[in-house]
Design a protein around this motif. Structure first.
Motif, mmCIF file in Angstrom:
data_model
loop_
_atom_site.group_PDB
_atom_site.id
_atom_site.type_symbol
_atom_site.label_atom_id
_atom_site.label_comp_id
_atom_site.label_asym_id
_atom_site.label_seq_id
_atom_site.Cartn_x
_atom_site.Cartn_y
_atom_site.Cartn_z
ATOM 1 N N THR A 1 -3.374 9.051 6.013
ATOM 2 C CA THR A 1 -3.935 9.612 6.963
ATOM 3 C C THR A 1 -3.744 9.249 8.427
ATOM 4 O OG1 THR A 1 -5.967 8.069 6.807
ATOM 5 C CG2 THR A 1 -5.860 10.207 5.730
ATOM 6 N N TYR A 2 -2.626 8.143 8.498
ATOM 7 C CA TYR A 2 -2.190 7.579 9.814
ATOM 8 C C TYR A 2 -1.465 8.449 10.767
ATOM 9 C CZ TYR A 2 2.254 7.391 7.194
ATOM 10 O OH TYR A 2 3.194 7.611 6.599
ATOM 11 N N PRO B 1 -1.941 1.053 14.226
ATOM 12 C CA PRO B 1 -1.723 -0.269 14.697
ATOM 13 C C PRO B 1 -0.679 -1.034 13.845
ATOM 14 C CG PRO B 1 -4.151 0.080 14.402
ATOM 15 C CD PRO B 1 -3.403 1.189 13.765
ATOM 16 N N GLN B 2 -0.820 -0.988 12.671
ATOM 17 C CA GLN B 2 0.373 -2.051 12.170
ATOM 18 C C GLN B 2 1.765 -1.278 12.281
ATOM 19 O OE1 GLN B 2 -2.849 -1.155 10.583
ATOM 20 N NE2 GLN B 2 -3.370 -3.347 10.945
ATOM 21 N N MET B 3 2.005 -0.207 12.079
ATOM 22 C CA MET B 3 3.244 0.519 12.299
ATOM 23 C C MET B 3 3.908 0.344 13.989
ATOM 24 S SD MET B 3 2.832 4.258 10.215
ATOM 25 C CE MET B 3 2.827 4.288 8.309
ATOM 26 N N ASP C 1 -12.863 -1.461 -1.388
ATOM 27 C CA ASP C 1 -14.012 -1.010 -0.313
ATOM 28 C C ASP C 1 -13.585 -2.054 1.106
ATOM 29 O OD1 ASP C 1 -14.630 0.736 -1.934
ATOM 30 O OD2 ASP C 1 -16.153 -0.462 -2.794
ATOM 31 N N ALA C 2 -13.418 -3.377 0.814
ATOM 32 C CA ALA C 2 -13.230 -4.263 1.937
ATOM 33 C C ALA C 2 -12.004 -4.046 2.935
ATOM 34 C CB ALA C 2 -13.356 -5.715 1.400
ATOM 35 N N LEU C 3 -11.097 -3.186 2.512
ATOM 36 C CA LEU C 3 -9.938 -2.893 3.497
ATOM 37 C C LEU C 3 -10.644 -2.169 4.787
ATOM 38 C CD1 LEU C 3 -6.942 -3.763 3.351
ATOM 39 C CD2 LEU C 3 -6.700 -1.313 2.509
ATOM 40 N N LEU C 4 -9.863 -2.822 5.838
ATOM 41 C CA LEU C 4 -10.088 -2.022 7.231
ATOM 42 C C LEU C 4 -9.660 -0.711 7.177
ATOM 43 C CD1 LEU C 4 -9.574 -5.147 9.295
ATOM 44 C CD2 LEU C 4 -11.646 -4.524 8.467
ATOM 45 N N GLY C 5 -10.005 0.294 8.176
ATOM 46 C CA GLY C 5 -9.799 1.527 8.293
ATOM 47 C C GLY C 5 -8.301 1.737 8.579
ATOM 48 N N ASP C 6 -7.851 0.796 9.381
ATOM 49 C CA ASP C 6 -6.420 1.083 9.950
ATOM 50 C C ASP C 6 -5.673 1.005 8.672
ATOM 51 O OD1 ASP C 6 -6.830 -1.445 9.822
ATOM 52 O OD2 ASP C 6 -6.214 -2.092 11.755
ATOM 53 N N LEU C 7 -5.898 -0.131 7.919
ATOM 54 C CA LEU C 7 -4.899 -0.222 6.656
ATOM 55 C C LEU C 7 -5.342 0.849 5.629
ATOM 56 C CD1 LEU C 7 -5.221 -4.071 6.426
ATOM 57 C CD2 LEU C 7 -3.002 -2.820 6.893
ATOM 58 N N LEU D 1 0.841 -1.434 0.082
ATOM 59 C CA LEU D 1 0.094 -0.076 -0.029
ATOM 60 C C LEU D 1 0.795 1.063 -0.081
ATOM 61 C CD1 LEU D 1 -2.753 -1.100 2.585
ATOM 62 C CD2 LEU D 1 -3.179 -0.743 0.111
ATOM 63 N N MET D 2 1.950 1.311 0.934
ATOM 64 C CA MET D 2 2.702 2.615 0.955
ATOM 65 C C MET D 2 3.525 2.715 -0.179
ATOM 66 S SD MET D 2 3.343 2.937 5.249
ATOM 67 C CE MET D 2 3.703 4.849 4.888
#
Length: 528
Positions: free
Chosen positions: A94-95, A100-102, A81-87, A72-73
């Motif tokens: 916008t993180y 969480p993942q970072m 559309d199915a991707l969770l908000g944190d990802l 992604l990055m």
């Protein structure tokens, strides 16, 4: 009666005086261990090393988060559309500091450092008498050095200055200050040099996945390249092209990203994945969501196939920018579609994508539904063999460093030393394997750099490489913003020029700042 009782008391006291010992009264629990009593023999030291490797399959790393994060990055992937908000935050920049993942990547990389330091401490104190055990001691110490260097190479690349823990004693320091990037790189180089000296060229087939001499050489070369020490990097990479290591390109590019890649001569360091079946040894198909060591038993599988799959969870697309990159001009200036497009993604014929799937399924091949599905990953997926997956239990090994990558890094080291003619056959070797046309010249240095960077994008797509490449080339912000601005119409929440200067480094995790006032005081603008 009183005399009898008194007599028994006296006799009991005398018997205890002459025959009782404290160790009889203090019975030890033979099933209870500590770090001193447990580490005695070779099997226990091996368990400590294996537990260190196991960290690579924990949250933030290769069971799940790593591929999402850097695909992604690096804009190899765009969110569906199915991707969770944190990802989604990573995809749209916008993180914040509590992403969480970072945060989990920080924690797990430092857990890898801690476990490496445990091995270095315990194995370092081991005094084996058998010759075979002496060899194991050398190997285990070298593996720990490799894994610690792997952790710190990523830490310094993502966060820059960071706490440096060289021993178990350092792990008792709860309020570490941040070491300089130069200090961290120096430890990475030192660890890898020792790993090179102590590791074998190959392991037995039952030990595949463990670090080798070649993996250490490749990682050392990468560390030099990231620091722009091009001559030193070249020396390391050249050694891997000698016959003694036995590395060569897999004749089939596609098979390198299938279940057939285990033990491939192209794999220099990869993460083995294995599914042991429902319920077997505590196996849990969803262990990658957080319970790796608690839920997984012996399973080491990855969820990538199902999570990326168009017939499964459908979390991401192949980015428009990556699709477009596979169409470029040949040396005559004519439009050319790179053959790897068909090996990397499903889509429409005009893009060069694969237009059908399930070629090896019992029911025969099927037309890919491009109109409704868009561009989706074929690389690392098994849709040529199955129509859909039953669970997120892919056994396709994750490639960390492979020979193709090394050839291109060697070419890069040569180009930046103005050895452009020597870089040409290296790039052509990579292109020849997939049937792409070979360059007759790379031109001047600027053009050679451009072609090298393009080749790395096409060859290593979806392998979590492009993010690191763009950062070290100093072109991340400009490139990402141009690519994101081109698709802003598809994503209502995506802002123009989403990548800012601060995004070149990751934010120091909020949890670290909250627990370490020394770090918190050293953070600029609440970020890094």
């Amino acid at each position: 009666m009183k005399k009898i009782v008194f007599y028994l008391i006296i006799m009991g006291s005398m018997l205890c005086t002459f025959s009782c010992k404290e160790d009889i009264l203090d019975i030890k629990n033979e099933n209870s261990y500590n770090d001193v009593s447990y580490f005695k023999e070779q099997p226990q030291f091996n368990e400590a090393v294996v537990a260190t490797y196991a960290t690579l399959l924990q949250n933030g790393l290769y069971a799940r988060d790593w591929y999402f994060t850097f695909d992604l990055m690096g804009n190899d992937a765009e969110r569906a559309d199915a991707l969770l908000g944190d990802l989604q935050q990573m995809s749209e920049f916008t993180y914040g500091t509590a992403q969480p993942q970072m945060s989990q990547t920080w924690l797990t990389l430092y857990r890898l450092v801690f476990r490496s330091n445990v091995v270095l401490d315990k194995v370092g104190k081991w005094e084996p008498t058998k010759e075979s055990d002496k060899k194991f001691k050398i190997q285990y110490l070298a593996e720990a050095k490799f894994l610690r260097a792997f952790a710190y190479l990523n830490i310094v690349s993502l966060w820059g200055r960071a706490p440096l823990k060289k021993s178990l004693a350092d792990n008792q320091n709860f309020y570490d200050k941040r070491a300089s990037k130069e200090e961290i790189w120096a430890l990475v180089e030192s660890d890898l040099k020792e790993a090179v000296a102590g590791l074998p060229i190959k392991h037995e087939s039952s030990q595949l996945g463990r670090a080798t001499k070649g993996a250490s050489v490749a990682l050392l070369g990468k560390a030099y390249l990231y620091q722009k020490k091009y001559a030193a990097a070249e020396t390391q990479f050249i050694s891997l092209t000698s016959g003694s290591f036995g590395y060569k390109l897999n004749p089939s590019y596609e098979n390198q990203f299938s279940t057939k890649n285990s033990g491939s001569d192209e794999s220099i360091f990869d993460i083995p994945h294995r599914w042991f079946g429902w319920g077997t040894n505590g196996a849990n198909a969803y262990y990658m969501f957080g319970g790796q060591e608690a839920w997984g038993g012996q399973t080491t599988h990855t969820g990538r196939f199902q999570e990326y799959g168009f017939n499964d969870w459908n979390n991401v697309f192949v980015s428009d920018a990556l699709v477009a990159a596979y169409t470029y001009k040949d040396e005559k200036g004519s439009k050319y579609i790179d053959p790897r497009a068909k090996m990397v993604f499903y889509g429409d014929a005009a893009s060069g994508a694969d237009v059908d799937f399930c070629n090896n399924c019992a029911g025969g091949k099927k037309e890919y539904p491009f109109v409704s599905a868009g561009y989706k990953w074929k690389k690392y997926c098994s849709y040529e063999d199955v129509e859909k997956s039953d669970a997120p239990t892919s056994e396709i090994n994750s490639q960390v460093i492979r020979y193709s990558d090394v050839l291109l890094m060697l070419a890069e080291a040569k180009i930046f030393q103005s050895k452009i003619g020597e870089a040409l056959p290296l790039i052509n070797q990579v292109r020849r394997r997939v049937g792409a046309f070979e360059y007759s010249t790379l031109g001047g240095q600027d053009n050679a750099v451009k072609l090298l960077q393009q080749e790395r994008q096409l060859e290593l797509s979806g392998e979590q490489v492009r993010y690191f490449d763009m950062i070290r080339w100093g072109k991340y912000i400009l490139t990402i913003n141009a690519e994101k601005n081109a698709v802003i119409f598809k994503y209502p929440t995506l802002k123009k020029d989403p990548a800012q200067a601060k995004h070149v480094l990751w934010p120091i995790p909020q949890s670290e700042k909250d627990s370490n006032p020394t770090i918190n005081a050293d953070v600029s603008n609440g970020w890094n």
